[in-house]
Enzyme design. Structure first.
Site, short mmCIF file in Angstrom:
data_model
loop_
_atom_site.label_atom_id
_atom_site.label_comp_id
_atom_site.label_asym_id
_atom_site.label_seq_id
_atom_site.Cartn_x
_atom_site.Cartn_y
_atom_site.Cartn_z
N SER A 97 0.74 -1.11 0.16
CA SER A 97 -0.01 -0.04 -0.03
C SER A 97 0.97 1.18 0.02
CB SER A 97 -0.74 -0.19 1.10
OG SER A 97 -1.82 -0.91 1.26
N LYS A 171 -7.55 1.55 -2.72
CA LYS A 171 -7.18 0.97 -1.25
C LYS A 171 -7.31 2.15 -0.34
CE LYS A 171 -5.25 -1.59 1.78
NZ LYS A 171 -3.96 -2.14 1.73
N LYS A 239 -0.28 4.16 8.98
CA LYS A 239 0.29 4.57 7.74
C LYS A 239 -0.71 4.89 6.67
CE LYS A 239 1.20 1.62 4.94
NZ LYS A 239 1.51 0.68 4.04
#
Length: 295
Positions: A97, A171, A239
């Site tokens: 990601s 995402k 994150k």
């Protein structure tokens, strides 16, 4: 066509993905920065490379499951970067990601070397990786995605969502929904506890109603059992929410629920719960409430 696969990063997600690809008959070579973590895969006929460059040499498909954008860019283009060790015509599937902007930059640099690129982050966590039930958000050309599809479909459901960068964008949207939902479930269960209700009975009743979801069923159960062995950590959720808030700022979007959730995950990740499953946000909130009320 995919004949040989290299996988970089054998952590919570990488190890089961490598295992499933090998069990399906693909020759798989892996590399992990901490070599000992990759050793158990040798029992699955997975080859373990001494370096990332060795792993990708001759591979048709290189899957990255490294931790973040800077780490993946360093692995590709740094002093010991693997890009120049890859053959022309190979494809990188960026399942890490990372920022959409980083994905498009990586794709452009690899294209100069004749290497295709798909950004293919996933949802489903370790459980989904083990069960081959991941949702894969694929950004890239139809040709590139179709070429990698025979391998990727062994891992879950492949969804082309647009060109390069679109996979990472979706995402981030997924992580906004998941992060906020986990926080909402944690708050709801704490309300039931403090109000004198039965959390187990409430959880059973909520399943099947409008509040039902995969997040409720999986993470609500973790909260009730207080089993927070990581499938995906609070630190990882932090994150991803950092990337989402950064992108929102660039787009001049005000997303107040995202901002609130991001602040909570920042707080949780800075404490003892950071490496626990992101369902442990329930534990973080309970501890905070107990401290604030003097319990």
């Amino acid at each position: 066509m995919v004949d040989q696969i290299a996988l970089l990063g054998t952590g919570l997600m990488g190890a089961p993905i490598a295992r499933n690809l090998a069990r399906s008959g693909f020759p798989v070579t892996v590399w992990n920065r901490t070599a000992a973590k990759a050793v158990p895969l040798a029992a699955e006929d997975v080859a373990i490379a001494a370096s990332a460059a060795e792993a990708v040499s001759g591979a048709d498909l290189v899957i990255s499951l490294l931790s973040d954008g800077p780490t993946t860019s360093e692995a590709l283009f740094g002093e010991r970067g693997v890009a120049r060790a890859m053959r022309a015509g190979a494809t990188v599937a960026m399942m890490s990601s990372i920022n959409p902007e980083t994905a498009t930059e990586q794709a452009a640099r690899l294209a100069e070397l004749g290497i295709d690129y798909i950004d293919a982050p996933v949802s489903g966590g370790e459980r989904g990786a083990i069960a081959r039930a991941l949702t894969i958000f694929a950004g890239g050309s139809v040709r590139s995605i179709d070429a990698a599809r025979p391998a990727l479909e062994l891992l879950g459901r492949v969804n082309r969502v647009g060109g390069v960068g679109a996979g990472q964008l979706v995402k981030l949207a997924n992580q906004i929904i998941v992060g906020i939902s986990i926080e909402a479930i944690a708050e709801a269960l704490l309300l039931i506890e403090r109000g004198g209700g039965d959390p187990e009975a409430a959880f059973a009743a909520l399943k099947g109603g409008f509040a039902d979801s995969t997040v409720l069923r999986q993470h609500g159960a973790r909260m009730l059992s207080r089993n927070h062995a990581p499938g995906a950590t609070i630190a990882t959720q932090r994150k991803d929410l950092r990337m989402a808030t950064g992108l929102a700022a660039k787009l001049a979007l005000s997303l107040p629920l995202l901002d609130q959730a991001a602040a909570l995950y920042e707080q949780a990740a800075a404490g003892p719960d950071g490496e626990l499953d992101h369902s442990a946000i329930h534990r973080t909130l309970r501890t905070q409430q107990q401290r604030d009320s003097g319990e």
